[in-house]
Design an enzyme around this catalytic site. Structure first.
Site, PDB file in Angstrom:
ATOM      1  N   SER A  25       2.262  15.645  -9.565  1.00 45.42           N
ATOM      2  CA  SER A  25       1.828  14.337 -10.069  1.00 45.42           C
ATOM      3  C   SER A  25       1.451  13.383  -8.957  1.00 45.42           C
ATOM      4  O   SER A  25       0.921  12.302  -9.225  1.00 45.42           O
ATOM      5  CB  SER A  25       2.983  13.667 -10.816  1.00 45.42           C
ATOM      6  OG  SER A  25       3.330  14.377 -11.944  1.00 45.42           O
ATOM      7  N   HIS A  84      -4.144  18.892 -12.036  1.00 45.99           N
ATOM      8  CA  HIS A  84      -3.107  17.998 -12.579  1.00 45.99           C
ATOM      9  C   HIS A  84      -3.333  17.742 -14.070  1.00 45.99           C
ATOM     10  O   HIS A  84      -4.222  16.986 -14.454  1.00 45.99           O
ATOM     11  CB  HIS A  84      -3.119  16.672 -11.786  1.00 45.99           C
ATOM     12  CG  HIS A  84      -2.087  15.711 -12.234  1.00 45.99           C
ATOM     13  ND1 HIS A  84      -2.283  14.349 -12.251  1.00 45.99           N
ATOM     14  CD2 HIS A  84      -0.823  15.908 -12.710  1.00 45.99           C
ATOM     15  CE1 HIS A  84      -1.193  13.742 -12.688  1.00 45.99           C
ATOM     16  NE2 HIS A  84      -0.306  14.659 -12.986  1.00 45.99           N
ATOM     17  N   GLU A 137      -6.933  16.199 -13.901  1.00 47.28           N
ATOM     18  CA  GLU A 137      -7.458  15.732 -12.623  1.00 47.28           C
ATOM     19  C   GLU A 137      -7.588  16.929 -11.677  1.00 47.28           C
ATOM     20  O   GLU A 137      -6.683  17.776 -11.631  1.00 47.28           O
ATOM     21  CB  GLU A 137      -6.515  14.705 -11.981  1.00 47.28           C
ATOM     22  CG  GLU A 137      -6.505  13.368 -12.694  1.00 47.28           C
ATOM     23  CD  GLU A 137      -5.565  12.359 -12.029  1.00 47.28           C
ATOM     24  OE1 GLU A 137      -5.914  11.188 -12.005  1.00 47.28           O
ATOM     25  OE2 GLU A 137      -4.479  12.731 -11.552  1.00 47.28           O
ATOM     26  N   ASN A 154      -1.781   8.399 -12.166  1.00 42.15           N
ATOM     27  CA  ASN A 154      -0.436   7.899 -11.840  1.00 42.15           C
ATOM     28  C   ASN A 154      -0.448   6.736 -10.854  1.00 42.15           C
ATOM     29  O   ASN A 154       0.506   5.955 -10.816  1.00 42.15           O
ATOM     30  CB  ASN A 154       0.438   9.043 -11.313  1.00 42.15           C
ATOM     31  CG  ASN A 154       0.797   9.993 -12.436  1.00 42.15           C
ATOM     32  OD1 ASN A 154       0.830   9.597 -13.597  1.00 42.15           O
ATOM     33  ND2 ASN A 154       1.056  11.243 -12.095  1.00 42.15           N
TER      34      ASN A 154
END
Ligand SMILES: CC(=O)CC(=O)SCCNC(=O)CCNC(=O)[C@H](O)C(C)(C)COP(=O)(O)OP(=O)(O)OC[C@H]1O[C@@H](n2cnc3c(N)ncnc32)[C@H](O)[C@@H]1OP(=O)(O)O
Ligand SMILES: NC(=O)C1=CN([C@@H]2O[C@H](COP(=O)(O)OP(=O)(O)OC[C@H]3O[C@@H](n4cnc5c(N)ncnc54)[C@H](OP(=O)(O)O)[C@@H]3O)[C@@H](O)[C@H]2O)C=CC1
Length: 302
Positions: A130, A151, A163, A201
């Site tokens: 992450s 991701h 991602e 994130n």
């Protein structure tokens, strides 16, 4: 979002996918890969975890059958494509391996060191991290040019986005193969540069951390904060409910990577988040976090 056209020109064939770590992300990745027709080997250090991951996958596939998203035959075929193993040897003939164990750099580095020793030289290695630097993780493998960040978002079967993050050495074939793999799963790609916590994130976790500060400073209680963001900003989950869903250990690790990697005090993890993690209150996965999940319905813990 930078649009990424699918182009098979520079890809290598992926038939068999290894997934290391069978927690909530591992079971989701195994689920969508098997449903898309890939053979999957699911690995974990814990046999109990593997059993419960397979039960979760079956439950989620069954829900998809009930909602008429997939047929009963597709459910069964997907399950049949997944094998599980407590040792990394079982990943030896995988074309792509996706690491999705806990968000701890040391654990991931150890896994890459061990798994690279059993993989084919041309296998691609990916991480579902992450937040952690893809370039740094790549450097712990014997194949930085075949290493990439893929991701996924949680819950994997429901979220459209993945991602893709290249490390400094990732070659074009690895990138294009990962892009084609994501397209076969029916998901959209957003390309992120290799900065702490990437795109989603970098934006989402400071918002969650701020919600925890809002609780810590007594601006509102758990219910008020979640209701405010659900009804006042139309978020599908309140930020504290979402933190529990992601896992408070994972949230804390991401904030630490942001804080250390960007050296800006605005990313300081809220002390209340640290306290919950120290208590072992990790959210849904440990049955207690900002809500207590042990009863019939979630009850706020503050
Ligand atoms: C931390 C990181 O590194 C990155 C991240 O992932 S950050 C987290 C990103 N995720 C989010 O922000 C999730 C926010 N929440 C939501 O979008 C929604 O609440 C939700 C999709 C989870 C559930 O939506 P809902 O409308 O309440 O539920 P519901 O209608 O039952 O489910 C919608 C779909 O999600 C699926 N789903 C829901 N919960 C699921 C779960 N735990 N596991 C698997 N699938 C699930 C359902 O099967 C359903 O799928 P279909 O559309 O194919 O039928
Ligand atoms: N939660 C989220 O919303 C998202 C998480 N991610 C990332 O995905 C990864 C996994 O997260 P998540 O699934 O939530 O975490 P979980 O805690 O649900 O699962 C992690 C799993 O990895 C297992 N594990 C630990 N060490 C090893 C090892 N050496 N080899 C194999 N398996 C191991 C754990 O076993 P045990 O419990 O026995 O230690 C556990 O089953 C993290 O990197 C996280 O940052 C990415 C996107 C979203």
């Amino acid at each position: 979002m930078r649009a990424v056209p699918v182009d098979d020109k520079m890809t290598v064939a992926i038939k068999k996918v290894g997934v290391i770590g069978s927690g909530q992300m591992g079971n989701g990745i195994a689920h969508v890969a098997a449903l898309a027709g890939f053979d999957v080997v699911l690995n974990d250090v814990s046999g109990d975890r593997l059993k419960s991951a397979l039960a979760t996958i079956n439950g989620n596939l069954t829900r998809q059958v009930a909602k008429k998203g997939i047929s009963e035959t597709e459910r069964k075929q997907a399950l049949d494509r997944i094998t599980s193993s407590e040792t990394l040897d079982a990943l030896a003939d995988c074309d792509l391996v996706i690491e999705t164990a806990v968000e701890k750099e040391e654990t991931k580095r150890k896994i890459f060191h061990e798994v690279c020793a059993v993989l084919k030289p041309d296998a691609i290695v990916a991480t579902n991290s992450s937040s952690i630097s893809i370039t740094r993780l790549a450097a712990s493998t014997d194949r930085p040019e075949k290493f990439i960040g893929i991701h996924f978002m949680n819950p994997v079967p429901a979220m459209e986005l993945v991602e893709l993050i290249r490390g400094i050495a990732t070659d074009d074939t690895t990138f294009d193969t990962a892009k084609a793999f994501v397209a076969k799963l029916g998901k959209q790609v957003a390309v992120s540069e290799d900065f702490p916590a990437f795109i989603v994130n970098r934006i989402l976790l400071p918002m969650i951390n701020e919600a925890i500060y809002t609780l810590y400073e007594g601006v509102g209680n758990v219910e008020a904060i979640d209701a405010a963001m659900k009804l006042g900003a139309h978020h599908p989950m309140g930020p504290l409910e979402l933190a529990d869903f992601i896992g408070l250990d994972t949230c804390l690790s991401i904030m630490q990577v942001l804080h250390e990697g960007l050296a800006d005090s605005k990313y300081r993890p809220c002390p209340l988040l640290v306290k919950y993690v120290e208590a072992g209150w990790l959210g849904r996965k440990s049955q207690r976090g900002f809500y207590d999940y042990r009863g019939d319905k979630p009850v706020p813990t503050r």
